[in-house]
Enzyme design. Structure first.
Site, mmCIF file in Angstrom:
data_model
loop_
_atom_site.group_PDB
_atom_site.id
_atom_site.type_symbol
_atom_site.label_atom_id
_atom_site.label_comp_id
_atom_site.label_asym_id
_atom_site.label_seq_id
_atom_site.Cartn_x
_atom_site.Cartn_y
_atom_site.Cartn_z
ATOM 1 N N HIS A 196 0.880 -1.194 0.000
ATOM 2 C CA HIS A 196 0.000 0.000 0.000
ATOM 3 C C HIS A 196 0.913 1.239 0.000
ATOM 4 O O HIS A 196 1.730 1.419 -0.902
ATOM 5 C CB HIS A 196 -0.943 -0.109 1.204
ATOM 6 C CG HIS A 196 -2.063 0.887 1.261
ATOM 7 N ND1 HIS A 196 -2.482 1.613 0.178
ATOM 8 C CD2 HIS A 196 -2.866 1.290 2.302
ATOM 9 C CE1 HIS A 196 -3.490 2.410 0.532
ATOM 10 N NE2 HIS A 196 -3.730 2.239 1.818
ATOM 11 N N HIS B 236 -2.447 -2.630 -9.406
ATOM 12 C CA HIS B 236 -3.472 -2.089 -8.510
ATOM 13 C C HIS B 236 -4.588 -3.104 -8.346
ATOM 14 O O HIS B 236 -4.873 -3.873 -9.263
ATOM 15 C CB HIS B 236 -4.041 -0.769 -9.053
ATOM 16 C CG HIS B 236 -4.687 0.047 -7.986
ATOM 17 N ND1 HIS B 236 -6.005 -0.108 -7.637
ATOM 18 C CD2 HIS B 236 -4.186 0.987 -7.162
ATOM 19 C CE1 HIS B 236 -6.280 0.720 -6.650
ATOM 20 N NE2 HIS B 236 -5.198 1.397 -6.329
ATOM 21 N N ASP C 152 2.232 5.749 -6.561
ATOM 22 C CA ASP C 152 3.543 5.672 -5.903
ATOM 23 C C ASP C 152 4.714 5.584 -6.883
ATOM 24 O O ASP C 152 5.861 5.769 -6.498
ATOM 25 C CB ASP C 152 3.577 4.467 -4.955
ATOM 26 C CG ASP C 152 2.478 4.552 -3.917
ATOM 27 O OD1 ASP C 152 2.360 5.610 -3.291
ATOM 28 O OD2 ASP C 152 1.725 3.573 -3.743
HETATM 29 N N1 CMX Z 1 5.033 -6.768 -9.582
HETATM 30 C C1 CMX Z 1 5.092 -8.128 -9.524
HETATM 31 N N2 CMX Z 1 4.019 -8.903 -9.340
HETATM 32 C C2 CMX Z 1 2.829 -8.310 -9.255
HETATM 33 C C3 CMX Z 1 2.680 -6.911 -9.345
HETATM 34 C C4 CMX Z 1 3.846 -6.133 -9.506
HETATM 35 N N3 CMX Z 1 3.806 -4.808 -9.541
HETATM 36 N N4 CMX Z 1 1.365 -6.599 -9.217
HETATM 37 C C5 CMX Z 1 0.718 -7.788 -9.055
HETATM 38 N N5 CMX Z 1 1.593 -8.802 -9.062
HETATM 39 C C6 CMX Z 1 1.330 -10.218 -8.862
HETATM 40 C C7 CMX Z 1 0.704 -10.445 -7.501
HETATM 41 O O1 CMX Z 1 1.689 -10.479 -6.488
HETATM 42 C C8 CMX Z 1 -0.012 -11.761 -7.720
HETATM 43 O O2 CMX Z 1 0.934 -12.785 -7.710
HETATM 44 P P1 CMX Z 1 0.606 -14.263 -7.112
HETATM 45 O O3 CMX Z 1 -0.552 -14.770 -7.926
HETATM 46 O O4 CMX Z 1 1.880 -15.025 -7.332
HETATM 47 O O5 CMX Z 1 0.252 -14.072 -5.677
HETATM 48 C C9 CMX Z 1 -0.517 -11.630 -9.168
HETATM 49 O O6 CMX Z 1 0.346 -10.668 -9.781
HETATM 50 C C10 CMX Z 1 -1.952 -11.139 -9.276
HETATM 51 O O7 CMX Z 1 -2.079 -9.936 -8.546
HETATM 52 P P2 CMX Z 1 -3.160 -8.820 -8.968
HETATM 53 O O8 CMX Z 1 -4.525 -9.459 -8.842
HETATM 54 O O9 CMX Z 1 -2.798 -8.224 -10.277
HETATM 55 O O10 CMX Z 1 -2.921 -7.693 -7.890
HETATM 56 P P3 CMX Z 1 -3.496 -7.603 -6.384
HETATM 57 O O11 CMX Z 1 -4.828 -6.982 -6.447
HETATM 58 O O12 CMX Z 1 -3.375 -8.905 -5.666
HETATM 59 O O13 CMX Z 1 -2.447 -6.619 -5.728
HETATM 60 C C11 CMX Z 1 -1.076 -4.676 -5.598
HETATM 61 C C12 CMX Z 1 -2.441 -5.249 -6.029
HETATM 62 C C13 CMX Z 1 -1.096 -3.183 -5.725
HETATM 63 C C14 CMX Z 1 -0.830 -5.063 -4.124
HETATM 64 C C15 CMX Z 1 0.020 -5.297 -6.518
HETATM 65 O O14 CMX Z 1 -0.200 -4.891 -7.855
HETATM 66 C C16 CMX Z 1 1.421 -4.962 -6.092
HETATM 67 O O15 CMX Z 1 1.985 -5.680 -5.244
HETATM 68 N N6 CMX Z 1 2.037 -3.865 -6.644
HETATM 69 C C17 CMX Z 1 3.346 -3.404 -6.227
HETATM 70 C C18 CMX Z 1 3.252 -2.648 -4.904
HETATM 71 C C19 CMX Z 1 2.585 -1.310 -5.095
HETATM 72 O O16 CMX Z 1 2.936 -0.532 -5.975
HETATM 73 N N7 CMX Z 1 1.613 -0.990 -4.215
HETATM 74 C C20 CMX Z 1 0.984 0.345 -4.195
HETATM 75 C C21 CMX Z 1 -0.481 0.340 -4.645
HETATM 76 C C22 CMX Z 1 -1.075 1.720 -4.548
HETATM 77 C C23 CMX Z 1 -1.239 2.137 -3.106
HETATM 78 O O17 CMX Z 1 -2.040 1.516 -2.383
HETATM 79 O O18 CMX Z 1 -0.560 3.082 -2.668
#
Ligand code: CMX
Length: 439
Positions: A271, A318, A373
């Site tokens: 987050h 996201h 971010d």
């Molecule tokens: N890099 C690598 N892998 C990623 C990814 C990224 N940026 N975004 C998603 N994935 C992966 C997930 O970890 C998940 O993997 P597993 O199936 O092995 O567990 C898969 O892709 C599916 O995830 P998703 O459904 O696309 O994304 P989620 O809704 O579960 O998660 C988020 C969303 C933001 C936590 C994720 O995209 C992420 O970890 N991003 C990087 C961290 C980040 O930038 N967070 C900030 C978000 C904005 C905020 O709240 O400030």
């Protein structure tokens, strides 16, 4: 009653009555169904709460009371000579659902100035922590220490009617928001500037005063802080910081306790902490290459290496959005208009070109586009704020605007304690078996 509170009451009283009627006459209407995957995977897409302040569209991004970020950058009041909106304005919009006038934002600036004194014991609590404690740990501890000031908690202990809860929550919310810049700046100066502090300047608006107390007098930093505090303020109700604040508030924990839980959630790397992670990740890339601007091929290799190591690419992806975050675009626009050239900002632009197809090619990442971010740290670093682990505190100061406006609404609308049902895997397996038996 102050004029903002009066305006809020004028909006909240009829809506509370309307909602009572909606529940009475349409309470059985089915709004949605949910799946086994949703239950296991973070309740994504499940409609489970009401948030009045903003709404997130997966394709378009956030709208605050119907207004997009580009619209708000044009239409919200500015400081004299300023070009970016005053965050006081977005608070007004979220709280009462109307674009504010210049007088409205001046009123809020003055109110927050009046309410901004932080009691000494809060600084003592911060000082009791090791100076190397993460700034978010210091920030959350300070918010908890400030809970001694809760007028809601004191009134509740004496005994108050349910219909008056919102009034005390409004007072706490306004006091809390007013005090956060001083707390954030204190943590910054304590940790990074030899514990030498700067007194507030009561002539400045809320965001500019924060920049001033951190030690940044440049007009460009004020402009960035006003934009930053506006765009990070809210992202509808289901994100971790908003939901945690709303959930804890539903137990009638006072606004300080509720906000603290939201901030401990914001401190997570998936987050709000992602803003510090982005800068650490970019600096690691630069260091590996011996400094300078990387090529697109080098960036692509670095992203692939990050994925291969089982790590996330910070600033990308996201839980709701499926396109580039308009908060990213607003910061990109800020860079192009006011900064024009900066190495780290250039790397941010290059990552934006290179990362999405690589992330998409994994076949599992639902949103390969940048979130808020991905850009914020690069702008802060440009103006000399190089302490990456402080970035989430700035996010947290801004986020108070949205979650506190929502908390006032929660109590005014009489939302009850939140208590969704949970299932065991045994329950789910039994359900699957019974559906299969009927097929
Ligand atoms: N890099 C690598 N892998 C990623 C990814 C990224 N940026 N975004 C998603 N994935 C992966 C997930 O970890 C998940 O993997 P597993 O199936 O092995 O567990 C898969 O892709 C599916 O995830 P998703 O459904 O696309 O994304 P989620 O809704 O579960 O998660 C988020 C969303 C933001 C936590 C994720 O995209 C992420 O970890 N991003 C990087 C961290 C980040 O930038 N967070 C900030 C978000 C904005 C905020 O709240 O400030």
């Amino acid at each position: 009653m102050d004029k903002l509170k009066e305006k809020f009451q004028g909006k909240a009283t009829p809506l509370a009555a309307e909602i009572k009627d909606i529940i009475k006459t349409n309470g059985d209407l089915v709004l949605g169904e949910f799946t086994v995957a949703q239950v296991y995977q973070g309740m994504k897409g499940m409609k489970g709460m009401v948030t009045e302040t903003s709404k997130l569209d997966p394709e378009e991004g956030i709208r605050f009371r119907g207004y997009s970020i580009p619209e708000l950058r044009k239409q919200l009041p500015k400081a004299p000579g300023g070009t970016e909106p005053l965050p006081e304005g977005i608070f007004h919009l979220m709280l009462v659902g109307e674009l504010p006038t210049n007088d409205d934002v001046t009123f809020i600036t003055n109110e927050w100035q009046k309410r901004s004194v932080v009691p000494k014991h809060v600084f003592d609590v911060i000082d009791a922590l090791p100076v190397d404690a993460h700034p978010m740990t210091q920030y959350c501890s300070a918010i908890l220490a400030l809970q001694t000031e809760s007028v809601f908690a004191k009134a509740y202990a004496k005994g108050i009617s349910k219909k008056d809860y919102w009034d005390y929550v409004y007072e706490d919310a306004m006091n809390l928001i007013a005090r956060l810049p001083r707390i954030a700046a204190y943590i910054y100066r304590r940790k990074y500037k030899n514990n030498i502090h700067i007194e507030p300047d009561h002539k400045l608006d809320w965001a500019a005063n924060l920049a001033h107390m951190m030690g940044f007098e440049d007009l460009d930093v004020r402009r960035l802080f006003r934009l930053y505090m506006t765009i990070h303020a809210d992202h509808e109700g289901g994100n971790v910081s908003a939901h945690a604040t709303h959930l804890v508030g539903s137990a009638l924990s006072d606004p300080y306790l509720s906000f603290c839980s939201g901030m401990t959630g914001l401190a997570g790397p998936l987050h709000g902490l992602a803003n510090q992670e982005v800068l650490n990740w970019i600096m690691e890339l630069k260091e590996n290459l011996g400094g300078g601007l990387p090529t697109k091929e080098q960036i692509a290799d670095y992203i692939k290496k990050t994925l291969a190591e089982g790590k996330v690419v910070p600033g990308y992806g996201h839980a709701v959005l499926r396109k580039t975050d308009p908060r990213f675009t607003a910061q990109q626009d800020f860079y192009k208009n006011y900064i024009k050239h900066d190495d780290i900002c250039e790397i941010v632009q290059m990552i934006y070109e290179v990362a999405p197809p690589i992330l998409e090619s994994t076949g599992k990442i639902k949103n390969p586009w940048p979130n808020v971010d991905a850009h914020s740290g690069a702008l802060l670093a440009h103006y000399g704020i190089h302490e990456y682990d402080f970035y989430t505190v700035l996010f947290g100061v801004s986020r108070a605007l949205g979650v506190m406006a929502s908390l006032i609404w929660d109590r005014a609308l009489g939302h009850p304690i939140e208590r969704p049902d949970s299932l065991t895997t045994e329950n789910i397996k039994a359900k699957i078996a019974s559906v299969k038996a009927k097929a």
